[in-house]
Design a protein around this motif. Structure first.
Motif, PDB file in Angstrom:
ATOM      1  N   ASP B  63       0.799  -1.159  -0.143  1.00 59.42           N
ATOM      2  CA  ASP B  63       0.211  -0.175   0.032  1.00 59.42           C
ATOM      3  C   ASP B  63       0.846   1.162   0.027  1.00 59.42           C
ATOM      4  OD1 ASP B  63      -2.492  -1.355  -0.127  1.00 59.42           O
ATOM      5  OD2 ASP B  63      -3.059  -0.815   1.808  1.00 59.42           O
ATOM      6  N   LYS B  66       2.041   2.701  -3.417  1.00 60.79           N
ATOM      7  CA  LYS B  66       1.016   3.198  -4.474  1.00 60.79           C
ATOM      8  C   LYS B  66       1.383   4.425  -4.904  1.00 60.79           C
ATOM      9  CE  LYS B  66      -2.875  -0.081  -3.690  1.00 60.79           C
ATOM     10  NZ  LYS B  66      -3.870  -0.227  -3.244  1.00 60.79           N
ATOM     11  N   PHE B  67       1.368   5.423  -3.782  1.00 60.57           N
ATOM     12  CA  PHE B  67       1.411   6.879  -4.284  1.00 60.57           C
ATOM     13  C   PHE B  67       2.482   7.201  -5.053  1.00 60.57           C
ATOM     14  CE2 PHE B  67       4.868   6.790  -1.140  1.00 60.57           C
ATOM     15  CZ  PHE B  67       5.464   8.130  -1.330  1.00 60.57           C
ATOM     16  N   GLN B  70       0.903   5.959  -8.821  1.00 61.10           N
ATOM     17  CA  GLN B  70      -0.677   6.310  -9.034  1.00 61.10           C
ATOM     18  C   GLN B  70      -0.882   7.090 -10.028  1.00 61.10           C
ATOM     19  OE1 GLN B  70      -2.992   7.012  -5.727  1.00 61.10           O
ATOM     20  NE2 GLN B  70      -4.025   5.172  -6.221  1.00 61.10           N
ATOM     21  N   THR B  71      -0.029   8.411 -10.351  1.00 58.23           N
ATOM     22  CA  THR B  71      -0.707   9.272 -11.078  1.00 58.23           C
ATOM     23  C   THR B  71       0.349   9.463 -12.229  1.00 58.23           C
ATOM     24  OG1 THR B  71       0.812  11.003  -9.976  1.00 58.23           O
ATOM     25  CG2 THR B  71      -1.652  10.774  -9.253  1.00 58.23           C
ATOM     26  N   LYS B  72       0.021  10.248 -13.100  1.00 52.42           N
ATOM     27  CA  LYS B  72       1.008  10.512 -14.305  1.00 52.42           C
ATOM     28  C   LYS B  72       2.311  11.148 -13.996  1.00 52.42           C
ATOM     29  CE  LYS B  72      -1.061  15.037 -15.817  1.00 52.42           C
ATOM     30  NZ  LYS B  72      -1.039  16.124 -16.033  1.00 52.42           N
ATOM     31  N   ASP B  73       2.123  11.802 -12.801  1.00 51.48           N
ATOM     32  CA  ASP B  73       3.404  12.349 -12.115  1.00 51.48           C
ATOM     33  C   ASP B  73       4.614  11.326 -12.063  1.00 51.48           C
ATOM     34  OD1 ASP B  73       2.176  14.734 -11.583  1.00 51.48           O
ATOM     35  OD2 ASP B  73       1.767  14.472  -9.664  1.00 51.48           O
ATOM     36  N   PHE B 255       7.423  22.696 -11.631  1.00 53.04           N
ATOM     37  CA  PHE B 255       7.390  21.343 -11.391  1.00 53.04           C
ATOM     38  C   PHE B 255       7.679  20.373 -12.584  1.00 53.04           C
ATOM     39  CE2 PHE B 255       5.116  21.234  -7.076  1.00 53.04           C
ATOM     40  CZ  PHE B 255       6.251  21.857  -6.561  1.00 53.04           C
ATOM     41  N   PRO B 256       7.390  20.747 -13.764  1.00 49.79           N
ATOM     42  CA  PRO B 256       7.490  19.734 -15.020  1.00 49.79           C
ATOM     43  C   PRO B 256       8.749  19.563 -15.017  1.00 49.79           C
ATOM     44  CG  PRO B 256       5.456  21.347 -15.524  1.00 49.79           C
ATOM     45  CD  PRO B 256       6.079  22.022 -14.212  1.00 49.79           C
ATOM     46  N   GLN B 259      10.564  18.854 -10.651  1.00 49.63           N
ATOM     47  CA  GLN B 259      10.183  17.990  -9.659  1.00 49.63           C
ATOM     48  C   GLN B 259      11.045  16.430  -9.906  1.00 49.63           C
ATOM     49  OE1 GLN B 259       8.382  18.457  -7.000  1.00 49.63           O
ATOM     50  NE2 GLN B 259       6.226  17.619  -7.436  1.00 49.63           N
ATOM     51  N   TYR B 264       9.076  15.190  -4.806  1.00 49.14           N
ATOM     52  CA  TYR B 264       7.732  14.940  -4.773  1.00 49.14           C
ATOM     53  C   TYR B 264       7.315  14.295  -3.411  1.00 49.14           C
ATOM     54  CZ  TYR B 264       3.521  12.528  -6.459  1.00 49.14           C
ATOM     55  OH  TYR B 264       2.322  12.066  -6.590  1.00 49.14           O
ATOM     56  N   TYR B 267       7.159  16.951  -0.959  1.00 48.60           N
ATOM     57  CA  TYR B 267       5.906  17.919  -1.080  1.00 48.60           C
ATOM     58  C   TYR B 267       4.544  17.079  -0.723  1.00 48.60           C
ATOM     59  CZ  TYR B 267       8.354  21.776  -3.515  1.00 48.60           C
ATOM     60  OH  TYR B 267       8.850  22.554  -3.718  1.00 48.60           O
ATOM     61  N   GLY B 268       4.504  15.760  -0.959  1.00 55.35           N
ATOM     62  CA  GLY B 268       3.533  15.119  -0.777  1.00 55.35           C
ATOM     63  C   GLY B 268       3.438  14.829   0.629  1.00 55.35           C
ATOM     64  N   LEU B 269       4.449  14.639   1.550  1.00 57.96           N
ATOM     65  CA  LEU B 269       4.256  14.175   2.629  1.00 57.96           C
ATOM     66  C   LEU B 269       4.474  15.232   3.948  1.00 57.96           C
ATOM     67  CD1 LEU B 269       5.923  10.760   2.361  1.00 57.96           C
ATOM     68  CD2 LEU B 269       3.594  11.115   2.085  1.00 57.96           C
ATOM     69  N   MET B 277       5.191   5.767   4.201  1.00 57.94           N
ATOM     70  CA  MET B 277       5.390   6.280   2.846  1.00 57.94           C
ATOM     71  C   MET B 277       6.644   6.723   2.494  1.00 57.94           C
ATOM     72  SD  MET B 277       1.419   7.617   2.287  1.00 57.94           S
ATOM     73  CE  MET B 277       1.261   8.149   0.971  1.00 57.94           C
TER      74      MET B 277
ATOM     75  N   ASN C 454      -2.793   8.166  -0.765  1.00 58.71           N
ATOM     76  CA  ASN C 454      -2.087   8.372  -2.199  1.00 58.71           C
ATOM     77  C   ASN C 454      -2.694   9.459  -2.903  1.00 58.71           C
ATOM     78  OD1 ASN C 454      -0.719   6.031  -1.319  1.00 58.71           O
ATOM     79  ND2 ASN C 454      -2.277   4.687  -2.070  1.00 58.71           N
ATOM     80  N   THR C 457      -1.613  13.012  -1.394  1.00 57.59           N
ATOM     81  CA  THR C 457      -0.340  13.181  -1.840  1.00 57.59           C
ATOM     82  C   THR C 457      -0.183  13.628  -3.206  1.00 57.59           C
ATOM     83  OG1 THR C 457       0.506  11.469  -0.527  1.00 57.59           O
ATOM     84  CG2 THR C 457       1.841  12.293  -2.131  1.00 57.59           C
ATOM     85  N   THR C 460      -2.046  17.258  -3.408  1.00 55.16           N
ATOM     86  CA  THR C 460      -1.078  18.282  -3.012  1.00 55.16           C
ATOM     87  C   THR C 460      -0.164  18.764  -3.951  1.00 55.16           C
ATOM     88  OG1 THR C 460      -1.525  17.016  -0.875  1.00 55.16           O
ATOM     89  CG2 THR C 460       0.020  18.915  -0.934  1.00 55.16           C
ATOM     90  N   ASN C 461       0.599  17.797  -4.565  1.00 51.64           N
ATOM     91  CA  ASN C 461       1.484  18.136  -5.448  1.00 51.64           C
ATOM     92  C   ASN C 461       0.814  18.829  -6.751  1.00 51.64           C
ATOM     93  OD1 ASN C 461       4.359  17.285  -5.431  1.00 51.64           O
ATOM     94  ND2 ASN C 461       3.396  15.504  -4.470  1.00 51.64           N
TER      95      ASN C 461
END
Lengths: 291, 310, 512
Positions: B63, B66-67, B70-73, B255-256, B259, B264, B267-269, B277, C454, C457, C460-461
């Motif tokens: 788990d 995942k972060f 998960q995204t296109k980031d 960021f593009p 980052q 990443y 910032y996220g955490l 995580m 998730n 996160t 936020t970004n």
């Protein structure tokens, strides 16, 4: 041929001078800004020729008695740390350079593996504080950095392998010298350049280290210079984030102070470095002649 | 047969035992400082509970990972981290060797000392301050580049902190500027260790400077270069956090191109500082680095056995 | 290897069932199990701590932070111990940390590896989830009578899933979206500030300021630490992170996507207009100076932010500028305002009773509070004729060995002595302000993001990446910029976050 040589020398020095200017200009800017008055910074931005000079930043910085003690502690930590670090590194690197040593590959891997995987901050922190209780002791600066990474071991090992003639070791052994004596009397004298390099790297790491202070030292009396200065910068950064009421903005170091902080941290090393470099170079030539 | 082998081994160990004693302090240290905390990597698979501690917290499988994916980031941060590192490794080592070679050819000691001290300056300045200095050059209204170069030339001022296209160059420049003085120390030591007789002989044979560099200096540096490369590859999934976080001044518009995995995660955490995580991110970075190192070492071993690291 | 995986899976299944309650709260089923488990949880901690430490004086570790000078903390500690040992039979170790250091070490401090009993922290939901803090419900009942008297209803603001994990300190409990501005310039230019009722009204005012001061770099200061103006200036309840908010003028039971609201569009449109007219700083994304240092140099006129109404009066002495404020919307009390700092007892503490006793003292005992906030009379401050504090002769801000300036972190800083230049009767004025505020419909709601960590996160970004260029960049088109932001947020999973928030919010409302 002679013409060519001259041309090359000119090219070489031009290149080095351009490089030096690139490195020096920002540093000069740093010093000038630290000597500028706050109001000229705010109205004009950074400038090599500020309207108004002021020593306020340094007065502010050196008003705290803590900083003098911090310099002393930094010197102590750097000296002790570097000495122990060189000793431990040499002791482990030398056997690894002996090709016939049984299990050499295994030990190599043990060293190497530490450079790839780290358990992260939290587990290491828990172990050092709970099992070894180094929090708020001088060991907090020395121990976690002792072998900062396996890298210094690796380069020392390859230096031993390529620069120590086998015959030298053999003849020492034939003379009946023990391995420790061989290391001390035969290997070390021809290994000064690598010692100087490792010492320099480790010394710089100790002098510039602020992260161990950040995590393991909360007692202000035990601050080294870098920790003292870094705490100051971090306070400023965090203070911007905690927009609590009643904050005394005086607590925020001004731009000039932040720059003065950088100068105060770097200058001693800059002054000392050329002297150590002498040994560094001397060691190199010595090693080259005898090797 | 077997007996003689054991006997041989016994003999060998008898002969080499002082070496094991020598290694002992270092090995104990590595065990304590590096290996024990490694067990903490288990945090990456856990939902950390204070009462249960590191080893007994409830497990949550993958788990925590995942972060990261998960995204296109995920693609952008991986690409940025890799590309910047590749550029930094190639250019950084190239420059370091060139500078070290030049330094080695400077005859006068004083000049050499001055050069070497000056190019080390950037290494010692903290990255926070570097960010301020970069800002002095790049700022929109007060910056040098806009105020003293572009406007006097009649050009449009540039909003550096909003325009992504400049940043790959700015970051590369800052990174090289900061690191070259330091990394050339290592090469300098190796070059100084080369027997001067080799050069003299080559010079007598009429070899040009370039030929001497290619045929003597480079081969002597080969093992150092390989070691440094393999090590750098192990860290290829890590990025210099200070560089990517401080120097762009945390400007989101960039960021593009700024980052990386580390920023990443940061910032996220920051909001909820999830231990699991963070551990997962670190584990992922270590693991990929480890695999890459094994692969590159394998390649090196195929090419030249003696230069392989293990 | 395979076996290991299987046993790991088994482990997971087993532990998932065991999760609940205050002591070791997991995320599995929040809310519903809360009250039930709370009893068992506290009964547990009760049995641990119920035994009165007979005769022996316990020493508890109190961890907090200061951004100023704390060199003489040991001296203060001694003085505090004299009082507290006599009054409650507890000794303390005052563990005052440097502010910056504290903030970066927080994760480790709360990981349970430290020998800390009492600590002050921000809301830190994740630490609450990991069971770092003790439930204080019973302890307050038994040893915190003074706390109950001082905090009143706000005592429960730190309640999370039915467990009392922390107590808010006394400070401003509300905020007003307002404009702080340089009153001197306003007077000089004859600006009619009374006519300003909302953000758009600033247009004419700023035009005059820019005309009179063409070199002013930042007429309207919009910088904030997170880069998003909407996180420091807002007229809605951010519910902590702006990812799903409750509008004050919309349906009070609905969590909505801020970035799709008309209100956000209006705010952004106004800012775009301001940006095009040159009222905002060209580098608003990366401002290195704060408003309070720009305003004395006349490099900035006003600043918009959410703050309490005394802010102008508070900063007037240190800036040397006659600052004033204009409210731009109504004052609300939200969970985020009240829970900026919470005082907690660590769940790992074995001296929870003593910790609570000392915390009670901190909320009610002026002498102890004054010692910690100001130090020792004659050494760290002297008292003027009208009862105000000032530095002793020869001591100033730079060389003082104890000037922690932590009234805003301590449980009840209002009890401590006031310094020359401070606002008089600060506590009373602030209480009045707090009471004047309306409560947000979501007051008391704390979002547990662990199920959607998730997505949070990722979102936020996204916000970090887009918000500055959406909000403060005059060169982009408003509608397409907002559309881009929302598209990226959707991909990052904001709908999942909002749905989870709505679910928890519904539960919260139904429990009220």
């Amino acid at each position: 041929m002679v013409e060519n040589k001259k041309g090359y020398t000119i090219f070489l020095h031009t290149f080095m001078i351009i490089l030096c200017v690139l490195c020096l200009l920002p540093f000069i800017l740093l010093i000038v800004v630290s000597l500028s008055s706050e109001s000229s910074l705010l109205t004009e931005g950074y400038s090599f020729f500020p309207k108004e000079f002021s020593l306020a930043a340094y007065e502010y910085l050196f008003a705290s008695p803590t900083i003098y003690k911090a310099y002393g502690l930094s010197i102590l930590v750097t000296a002790v740390g570097t000495a122990v670090s060189i000793a431990v590194t040499t002791l482990i690197a030398y056997p690894l350079s002996i090709k016939e040593l049984p299990g050499r590959k295994f030990f190599n891997f043990i060293v190497f593996f530490t450079m790839l995987f780290s358990g992260g901050l939290v587990p290491g922190y828990m172990m050092w504080t709970q099992t070894f209780h180094i929090k708020n002791t001088i060991w907090a600066y020395i121990l976690p950095n002792l072998i900062a990474n396996g890298f210094s071991i690796m380069i020392m090992r390859s230096y031993f392998m390529t620069n120590i003639p086998k015959e030298l070791l053999e003849s020492a052994r034939v003379d009946g010298a023990s391995e420790f004596v061989t290391l001390w009397k035969v290997v070390l004298p021809v290994s000064l350049p690598i010692m100087a390099t490792i010492g320099l790297m480790s010394g710089m790491a100790y002098w510039n280290d602020w992260s161990n202070g950040l995590y393991y030292v909360t007692d202000k009396k035990l601050n080294t210079v870098q920790v003292f200065l870094n705490n100051m910068l971090m306070n400023a950064q965090q203070l911007d984030k905690v927009s609590g009421a009643g904050l005394d903005m005086n607590a925020l170091p001004s731009t000039a102070v932040r720059m003065a902080v950088a100068v105060a941290g770097a200058l001693p090393l800059m002054c000392v470095y050329p002297f150590f470099q002498k040994y560094f170079v001397k060691g190199m030539t010595l090693g080259a002649v005898k090797g | 047969m077997n007996n003689t082998k054991t006997k041989n081994l016994m003999q060998k160990i008898k002969r080499y035992w002082p070496f094991y004693i020598m290694m002992l302090p270092g090995l104990i240290y590595l065990f304590i400082n590096n290996y024990i905390p490694m067990t903490g990597l288990i945090l990456a698979f856990e939902k950390y509970q204070v009462a249960s501690g590191i080893y007994k917290s409830p497990k949550c499988g993958l788990d925590n990972f995942k972060f990261l994916f998960q995204t296109k980031d995920a693609w952008i941060i991986t690409r940025n981290t890799l590309l910047y590192n590749i550029v930094f490794i190639l250019l950084g080592n190239f420059l370091a060797i060139v500078v070290a070679n030049f330094l080695n050819e400077v005859k006068r000691d004083v000049t050499k000392k001055v050069y070497q001290t000056v190019i080390l300056l950037p290494y010692i300045v903290s990255i926070v301050v570097v960010a301020f200095l970069a800002n002095a050059f790049l700022a929109g209204d007060t910056g040098f580049i806009n105020n003293h170069i572009l406007i006097p030339l009649g050009l449009q001022p540039v909003q550096f902190y909003r325009e992504t296209k400049y940043w790959p160059f700015i970051l590369t420049f800052v990174s090289l500027w900061k690191s070259v003085g330091y990394s050339c120390i290592i090469y300098l030591a190796s070059i100084a260790g080369i027997d001067p007789g080799l050069y003299e002989a080559a010079a007598l044979d009429g070899a040009t400077r370039w030929q001497r560099f290619v045929q003597i200096t480079m081969p002597c540096l080969k093992s150092t270069i390989i070691t440094l490369f393999i090590l750098a590859i192990g860290k290829i999934f890590y990025s210099d956090f200070g560089l990517f976080y401080q120097v762009p001044m945390q400007s989101g518009s960039l960021f593009p191109v700024t980052q990386t995995i580390d920023t990443y995660v940061f910032y996220g955490l920051t909001k909820n500082n999830n231990i699991g995580m963070s551990a997962a991110a670190g584990f992922y970075q270590s693991l990929v680095g480890f695999v890459l190192v094994l692969l590159s070492n394998l390649l090196v071993r195929k090419a030249s056995e003696e230069n392989a690291m293990f | 290897m395979k076996k290991k995986w299987i046993s790991m899976l088994l482990c997971m299944a087993m532990t998932a069932a065991a999760l609940a309650g205050c002591g070791d709260s997991g995320s599995a089923d929040s809310g519903s199990a809360g009250s039930e488990a709370a009893d068992s949880g506290t009964a547990d901690s009760g049995s641990q701590t119920a035994e009165e430490p007979a005769g022996e004086v316990e020493t508890i570790n109190v961890t907090y932070f200061s951004f100023n000078s704390i060199d003489d903390t040991a001296m203060v500690e001694e003085a505090v111990n004299k009082i507290s040992e006599e009054k409650i039979g507890v000794r303390v170790k005052l563990n005052a940390m440097e502010g910056g250091q504290y903030m970066s070490q927080q994760t480790m401090l709360l990981s349970g590896s430290e020998d800390i009993d009492l600590i002050v922290t921000p809301l830190v939901t994740d630490a609450m989830n990991s069971g770092a803090f003790a439930d204080m419900t019973d302890l307050v009942e038994e040893y915190g009578q003074d706390i109950k008297a001082v905090l009143g209803d706000n005592l429960e603001a730190g309640k999370y899933r039915g467990c009392l994990y922390g107590l808010p300190n006394l400070h401003e409990y509300a905020s007003t979206p307002l404009l702080v501005y340089n009153g001197d310039i306003a007077n000089e230019l004859g600006l009619d500030m009374a006519s300003v009722k909302k953000l758009e009204d600033l247009d004419g005012i700023l035009a005059k300021v820019v005309e009179a001061y063409p070199d002013m770099s930042t007429p309207l200061y919009t910088g904030s630490s997170s880069g998003c103006l909407s996180s420091s200036y807002h007229d809605w309840d951010t519910l902590g992170d702006n990812l799903g908010v409750v509008m004050f003028d919309g349906a009070s039971d609905k969590v909505v996507n801020l970035y799709e609201t008309e209100k956000y569009r209006e705010l952004v449109t106004t800012l775009h207009d301001f940006s095009q007219k040159g009222y905002l700083n060209a580098d608003s994304a990366v401002l290195t100076e704060n408003y309070w240092s720009l305003v004395p140099e006349k490099m900035s006129f006003g600043c918009i932010l959410n703050q309490h109404e005394l802010i102008a009066e508070e900063y007037t002495p240190s800036t040397g500028v006659n600052l004033e404020i204009v409210p731009l919307a109504e004052t609300y009390r939200t969970t985020s305002n009240v829970t900026t700092f919470l005082w907690r007892i660590m769940s790992t503490s074995k001296k929870q009773v003593s910790a609570m006793k000392f915390l009670n003292l901190l909320y009610s005992d002026a002498e102890v509070e004054d010692l910690i906030c100001n130090g020792i009379e004659g050494v760290h401050y002297q008292v003027t004729e009208d009862g105000k504090y000032t530095y002793p002769d020869g001591v100033d801000f730079a060389n003082s060995t104890y000037y922690p300036n932590i009234g805003w972190v301590m449980p009840n800083g209002w009890l401590a002595g006031e310094w020359v230049g401070d606002i008089e009767n600060y506590g009373e004025k602030m209480t009045e302000y707090n009471e004047s505020a309306k409560a947000s419909p979501a007051y008391g709601f704390i979002f547990d993001s662990s199920n959607v960590a998730n997505e949070v996160t990722a979102c936020t970004n996204v916000v970090q990446q887009y918000c500055n260029s959406v909000e403060e960049n005059g060169t982009v088109d408003v509608d397409s910029a907002i559309a881009d932001l929302n598209k990226a947020l959707k991909e990052a999973g904001i709908d999942t976050v909002i749905a989870e928030k709505q679910k928890q919010y519904d539960e919260f409302l139904s429990n009220q």
